[in-house]
Design a protein around this motif. Structure first.
Motif, PDB file in Angstrom:
ATOM      1  N   TYR A 183       0.823  -1.132   0.048  1.00 15.40           N
ATOM      2  CA  TYR A 183      -0.013  -0.132   0.133  1.00 15.40           C
ATOM      3  C   TYR A 183       0.969   1.342   0.016  1.00 15.40           C
ATOM      4  O   TYR A 183       0.941   2.524  -0.923  1.00 15.40           O
ATOM      5  CB  TYR A 183      -1.075   0.067   1.176  1.00 15.40           C
ATOM      6  CG  TYR A 183      -2.440  -1.116   0.916  1.00 15.40           C
ATOM      7  CD1 TYR A 183      -2.618  -1.899   0.874  1.00 15.40           C
ATOM      8  CD2 TYR A 183      -3.113  -0.649   1.957  1.00 15.40           C
ATOM      9  CE1 TYR A 183      -3.495  -2.415   0.006  1.00 15.40           C
ATOM     10  CE2 TYR A 183      -4.426  -1.277   1.972  1.00 15.40           C
ATOM     11  CZ  TYR A 183      -4.694  -1.944   0.709  1.00 15.40           C
ATOM     12  OH  TYR A 183      -5.941  -2.811   0.782  1.00 15.40           O
ATOM     13  N   VAL A 184       2.168   1.204   0.624  1.00 12.27           N
ATOM     14  CA  VAL A 184       2.935   2.072   0.983  1.00 12.27           C
ATOM     15  C   VAL A 184       3.427   2.474  -0.361  1.00 12.27           C
ATOM     16  O   VAL A 184       3.473   4.160  -1.196  1.00 12.27           O
ATOM     17  CB  VAL A 184       4.071   2.509   2.325  1.00 12.27           C
ATOM     18  CG1 VAL A 184       4.697   3.113   2.017  1.00 12.27           C
ATOM     19  CG2 VAL A 184       3.236   3.066   3.440  1.00 12.27           C
ATOM     20  N   ARG A 185       3.912   1.764  -1.314  1.00  6.72           N
ATOM     21  CA  ARG A 185       4.393   1.968  -2.524  1.00  6.72           C
ATOM     22  C   ARG A 185       3.476   2.417  -3.690  1.00  6.72           C
ATOM     23  O   ARG A 185       3.678   2.758  -4.603  1.00  6.72           O
ATOM     24  CB  ARG A 185       5.081   0.503  -2.828  1.00  6.72           C
ATOM     25  CG  ARG A 185       6.339  -0.310  -1.967  1.00  6.72           C
ATOM     26  CD  ARG A 185       6.954  -1.286  -3.188  1.00  6.72           C
ATOM     27  NE  ARG A 185       6.140  -2.039  -2.801  1.00  6.72           N
ATOM     28  CZ  ARG A 185       6.229  -2.977  -1.867  1.00  6.72           C
ATOM     29  NH1 ARG A 185       6.929  -3.507  -0.981  1.00  6.72           N
ATOM     30  NH2 ARG A 185       5.673  -4.138  -1.989  1.00  6.72           N
ATOM     31  N   ASP A 186       2.268   1.234  -2.938  1.00  7.73           N
ATOM     32  CA  ASP A 186       1.641   2.606  -4.082  1.00  7.73           C
ATOM     33  C   ASP A 186       0.963   3.375  -4.074  1.00  7.73           C
ATOM     34  O   ASP A 186       1.298   4.369  -5.079  1.00  7.73           O
ATOM     35  CB  ASP A 186      -0.276   0.879  -4.211  1.00  7.73           C
ATOM     36  CG  ASP A 186       0.332   0.061  -4.636  1.00  7.73           C
ATOM     37  OD1 ASP A 186       1.443  -0.022  -5.474  1.00  7.73           O
ATOM     38  OD2 ASP A 186      -0.807  -0.621  -4.105  1.00  7.73           O
ATOM     39  N   ASP A 187       0.752   4.111  -2.407  1.00  9.60           N
ATOM     40  CA  ASP A 187       0.625   5.577  -2.193  1.00  9.60           C
ATOM     41  C   ASP A 187       1.490   6.209  -2.943  1.00  9.60           C
ATOM     42  O   ASP A 187       1.097   7.468  -3.611  1.00  9.60           O
ATOM     43  CB  ASP A 187       0.389   5.254  -0.749  1.00  9.60           C
ATOM     44  CG  ASP A 187      -0.473   5.045  -0.226  1.00  9.60           C
ATOM     45  OD1 ASP A 187      -1.864   4.299  -1.532  1.00  9.60           O
ATOM     46  OD2 ASP A 187      -0.667   4.858   1.264  1.00  9.60           O
ATOM     47  N   LEU A 188       2.861   5.827  -2.973  1.00  6.73           N
ATOM     48  CA  LEU A 188       3.754   7.250  -2.414  1.00  6.73           C
ATOM     49  C   LEU A 188       3.855   7.029  -4.614  1.00  6.73           C
ATOM     50  O   LEU A 188       4.356   8.150  -5.203  1.00  6.73           O
ATOM     51  CB  LEU A 188       5.371   6.485  -2.290  1.00  6.73           C
ATOM     52  CG  LEU A 188       5.506   6.487  -1.052  1.00  6.73           C
ATOM     53  CD1 LEU A 188       7.213   6.000  -0.586  1.00  6.73           C
ATOM     54  CD2 LEU A 188       5.872   8.252  -0.541  1.00  6.73           C
ATOM     55  N   ALA A 189       3.548   6.443  -5.269  1.00  9.50           N
ATOM     56  CA  ALA A 189       3.457   5.694  -6.655  1.00  9.50           C
ATOM     57  C   ALA A 189       2.609   6.587  -6.733  1.00  9.50           C
ATOM     58  O   ALA A 189       2.618   7.405  -7.670  1.00  9.50           O
ATOM     59  CB  ALA A 189       3.393   4.906  -7.364  1.00  9.50           C
ATOM     60  N   LEU A 190       1.598   6.658  -6.538  1.00  9.62           N
ATOM     61  CA  LEU A 190       0.507   7.653  -6.336  1.00  9.62           C
ATOM     62  C   LEU A 190       0.245   9.172  -6.886  1.00  9.62           C
ATOM     63  O   LEU A 190      -0.012   9.847  -7.022  1.00  9.62           O
ATOM     64  CB  LEU A 190      -1.320   7.514  -6.072  1.00  9.62           C
ATOM     65  CG  LEU A 190      -2.020   8.330  -5.718  1.00  9.62           C
ATOM     66  CD1 LEU A 190      -3.350   8.114  -7.438  1.00  9.62           C
ATOM     67  CD2 LEU A 190      -3.100   7.541  -4.767  1.00  9.62           C
ATOM     68  N   ILE A 191       1.250   9.681  -5.189  1.00 13.69           N
ATOM     69  CA  ILE A 191       1.767  11.148  -5.115  1.00 13.69           C
ATOM     70  C   ILE A 191       2.340  11.220  -5.742  1.00 13.69           C
ATOM     71  O   ILE A 191       2.087  12.304  -6.379  1.00 13.69           O
ATOM     72  CB  ILE A 191       2.567  11.135  -3.185  1.00 13.69           C
ATOM     73  CG1 ILE A 191       0.732  10.191  -2.064  1.00 13.69           C
ATOM     74  CG2 ILE A 191       2.330  12.229  -2.751  1.00 13.69           C
ATOM     75  CD1 ILE A 191       1.079  10.698  -1.277  1.00 13.69           C
ATOM     76  N   GLU A 192       3.269  10.657  -5.889  1.00 11.21           N
ATOM     77  CA  GLU A 192       4.976  11.070  -7.165  1.00 11.21           C
ATOM     78  C   GLU A 192       3.346  11.437  -9.190  1.00 11.21           C
ATOM     79  O   GLU A 192       3.976  12.816  -9.381  1.00 11.21           O
ATOM     80  CB  GLU A 192       5.387  10.593  -6.991  1.00 11.21           C
ATOM     81  CG  GLU A 192       6.102  11.161  -8.686  1.00 11.21           C
ATOM     82  CD  GLU A 192       7.440  12.077  -8.021  1.00 11.21           C
ATOM     83  OE1 GLU A 192       7.847  11.989  -9.210  1.00 11.21           O
ATOM     84  OE2 GLU A 192       7.444  12.463  -7.172  1.00 11.21           O
ATOM     85  N   ALA A 193       2.514  10.708  -9.311  1.00  8.96           N
ATOM     86  CA  ALA A 193       1.836  11.233 -10.543  1.00  8.96           C
ATOM     87  C   ALA A 193       0.772  12.035 -10.235  1.00  8.96           C
ATOM     88  O   ALA A 193       0.749  13.113 -11.034  1.00  8.96           O
ATOM     89  CB  ALA A 193       0.955   9.516 -10.688  1.00  8.96           C
ATOM     90  N   VAL A 194       0.270  12.575  -9.346  1.00  8.43           N
ATOM     91  CA  VAL A 194      -0.783  13.412  -9.232  1.00  8.43           C
ATOM     92  C   VAL A 194       0.119  14.484  -8.686  1.00  8.43           C
ATOM     93  O   VAL A 194      -0.567  15.646  -9.133  1.00  8.43           O
ATOM     94  CB  VAL A 194      -2.231  13.245  -8.104  1.00  8.43           C
ATOM     95  CG1 VAL A 194      -2.500  14.151  -7.370  1.00  8.43           C
ATOM     96  CG2 VAL A 194      -2.574  11.439  -8.248  1.00  8.43           C
ATOM     97  N   GLN A 195       0.570  14.897  -7.586  1.00  7.67           N
ATOM     98  CA  GLN A 195       1.580  15.653  -6.520  1.00  7.67           C
ATOM     99  C   GLN A 195       0.433  16.859  -6.433  1.00  7.67           C
ATOM    100  O   GLN A 195       0.603  18.032  -6.746  1.00  7.67           O
ATOM    101  CB  GLN A 195       2.050  16.506  -8.536  1.00  7.67           C
ATOM    102  CG  GLN A 195       3.323  15.907  -8.676  1.00  7.67           C
ATOM    103  CD  GLN A 195       4.608  16.023  -8.453  1.00  7.67           C
ATOM    104  OE1 GLN A 195       5.468  17.512  -7.329  1.00  7.67           O
ATOM    105  NE2 GLN A 195       5.314  14.685  -7.321  1.00  7.67           N
ATOM    106  N   PRO A 196      -0.036  16.571  -5.459  1.00  9.50           N
ATOM    107  CA  PRO A 196      -1.443  16.806  -4.614  1.00  9.50           C
ATOM    108  C   PRO A 196      -0.571  17.861  -4.025  1.00  9.50           C
ATOM    109  O   PRO A 196       0.773  17.672  -3.837  1.00  9.50           O
ATOM    110  CB  PRO A 196      -2.086  15.551  -3.912  1.00  9.50           C
ATOM    111  CG  PRO A 196      -0.676  14.347  -3.867  1.00  9.50           C
ATOM    112  CD  PRO A 196       0.256  14.711  -4.805  1.00  9.50           C
ATOM    113  N   ASP A 197      -2.056  18.903  -3.668  1.00 10.44           N
ATOM    114  CA  ASP A 197      -0.644  19.624  -2.244  1.00 10.44           C
ATOM    115  C   ASP A 197      -1.342  19.134  -0.960  1.00 10.44           C
ATOM    116  O   ASP A 197      -1.158  20.180   0.065  1.00 10.44           O
ATOM    117  CB  ASP A 197      -2.207  21.552  -2.188  1.00 10.44           C
ATOM    118  CG  ASP A 197      -1.466  21.724  -3.602  1.00 10.44           C
ATOM    119  OD1 ASP A 197      -0.415  21.968  -3.588  1.00 10.44           O
ATOM    120  OD2 ASP A 197      -1.780  21.922  -4.182  1.00 10.44           O
ATOM    121  N   LEU A 198      -2.737  18.231  -0.898  1.00  9.00           N
ATOM    122  CA  LEU A 198      -3.415  17.951   0.403  1.00  9.00           C
ATOM    123  C   LEU A 198      -3.316  16.702  -0.578  1.00  9.00           C
ATOM    124  O   LEU A 198      -4.385  16.307  -1.071  1.00  9.00           O
ATOM    125  CB  LEU A 198      -4.137  18.956   0.377  1.00  9.00           C
ATOM    126  CG  LEU A 198      -4.745  17.648   1.712  1.00  9.00           C
ATOM    127  CD1 LEU A 198      -4.326  18.093   3.182  1.00  9.00           C
ATOM    128  CD2 LEU A 198      -6.593  18.971   1.809  1.00  9.00           C
TER     129      LEU A 198
END
Length: 416
Positions: free
Chosen positions: A90-105
């Motif tokens: 899950y953490v690996r998937d989350d980090l890939a998602l955050i990197e792709a989306v570049q969210p502020d929050l």
């Protein structure tokens, strides 16, 4: 990672852990409540419930969630919901998602891995939960359905559970604490509620006073009810339902034991002078519906609750808030601890009652339905709560918490 600013639209990533429908509904409702001129919403979740939401006005990204059947089986047997191996993935998937989306929050609902991944990524993180899962709750913990109740009965099993609960909660904290240590973060301790609420902002999808708590710290707040109904066409029989008798709306949702419990409920209501409208959540009913029952896979829940004199559901907060927003008392057929905790609050407020799904009988359903339909005080209390829920603006509260996060840097993602 770009910081929150006021000069452009803020990109907010909503992550719903689709082990049950409620954990996807709340992110979707909050994302839709945002002003699109100020915020760009992105939803990430497993796609198993997406068909219920119609066309989404924002981007969707798939992210893996364990099967609902596995989640419910772990709950039923008292095992930790997630293994350390699952949380690492899950953490690996989350980090890939955050990197792709570049969210502020990032705003998560029961995606407990975000307590690690958002920290690693340096992104502010909000979590949505219910106040009875917060460390400031003053509710006792009722015994969920468990195999030992069949051996010792509920009374003795509850006493044994009271003794064992701290150890059980500690066992459930081990997988995430292990993953946290692997990323260099300290343990969150042995209280499971700390695992569920470790975030920069904790948003309780409840109204003040409904769940007894100690005074909350500034980063814990009452978000308010999150009301939702599936965007589906009513069944062909919808306009033919007779209105001359009390209508009972039955919907056990995605975490209710439809296959076993729903036939028992319908049989318990079959001989009462009521009309039943029931949703199976797409599961086979297994029996021929009684003559007083109208059945469909899914129903427009808000409209169904508005027609009902009583709502029978699994006792979860999504279904009970929908019922109370319509002023309808609730009979909760509770299984897991979340449902028992929520129904305990309804019982304390005088707007409902619960039955345990394990030993459920048609006779129990019939007697409790008769009691609730005849209880004028229960109907009046539900009517008062309806007014409270109608006056609450959950979207406005949510927008205000985002403004606090982004306005002056009052909260940061630096806390481990």
């Amino acid at each position: 990672m770009s910081p929150l600013t006021t000069s452009s639209r803020r990109r907010i990533l909503f992550v719903g852990e689709a082990v049950t429908l409620a954990h996807v509904v709340r992110p979707v409702v909050l994302a839709r409540a945002l002003d699109p001129a100020r915020y760009e919403a992105v939803l990430a979740c497993d796609g198993r419930y997406l068909k219920l939401f119609g066309e989404l006005p924002f981007a969707w990204r798939p992210i893996e969630t364990i099967p609902t059947v596995k989640f419910l089986d772990n709950l039923a047997k008292g095992r930790p919901v997630y293994t350390a191996e699952t949380l690492r993935a899950y953490v690996r998937d989350d980090l890939a998602l955050i990197e792709a989306v570049q969210p502020d929050l990032v705003v998560g609902d029961f995606r407990i891995s975000l307590g690690v991944s958002a920290r690693v990524a340096g992104v502010p993180y909000f979590t949505i939960t219910n106040a009875y899962w917060g460390p400031y709750s003053q509710l006792p913990f009722p015994l969920p359905e468990h195999p030992m109740t069949k051996v010792f009965g509920v009374g003795v099993s509850q006493a044994l559970f009271n003794l064992a609960r701290p150890l059980v909660f500690a066992l459930h904290t081990l997988p995430l604490n292990r993953v946290r240590r692997e990323y260099g973060f300290p343990s969150l301790g042995t209280d499971l509620r700390e695992i569920y609420t470790h975030a920069d902002q904790v948003l309780y999808a409840d109204i003040p006073g409904f769940i007894p708590t100690a005074p909350l710290p500034p980063h814990h707040c009452w978000l308010g009810p999150v009301l939702w109904s599936p965007e589906i066409k009513p069944p062909d029989w919808w306009d033919a339902v007779p209105e001359g008798r009390p209508i009972i709306y039955v919907a056990l949702g995605s975490s209710g034991e439809n296959e076993r419990a729903l036939p028992i409920i319908l049989q318990g209501l079959a001989d009462l002078p009521v009309t039943v409208i029931a949703a199976t959540a797409g599961q086979p009913l297994g029996i021929k519906p009684p003559v007083n029952a109208y059945v469909a896979d899914f129903l427009p829940g808000a409209e169904a609750a508005a027609r009902a004199a009583l709502v029978i559901c699994n006792g979860g907060s999504l279904a009970t808030q929908q019922a109370l927003a319509a002023g309808a008392p609730v009979l909760g057929i509770a299984s897991n601890m979340d449902q028992h905790l929520n129904m305990l609050c309804l019982e304390r407020a005088g707007v409902g009652a619960r039955l345990r799904v394990g030993p459920l009988t048609a006779k129990q359903v019939r007697k409790m339905t008769e009691r609730l339909l005849g209880d004028a005080g229960c109907r009046q209390a539900a009517g008062r709560l309806r007014e409270t829920l109608r006056d609450w603006d959950t979207g406005q509260v949510f927008a205000a918490r985002i403004a606090i996060q982004g306005g002056d840097g009052q909260t940061t993602a630096t806390q481990p």
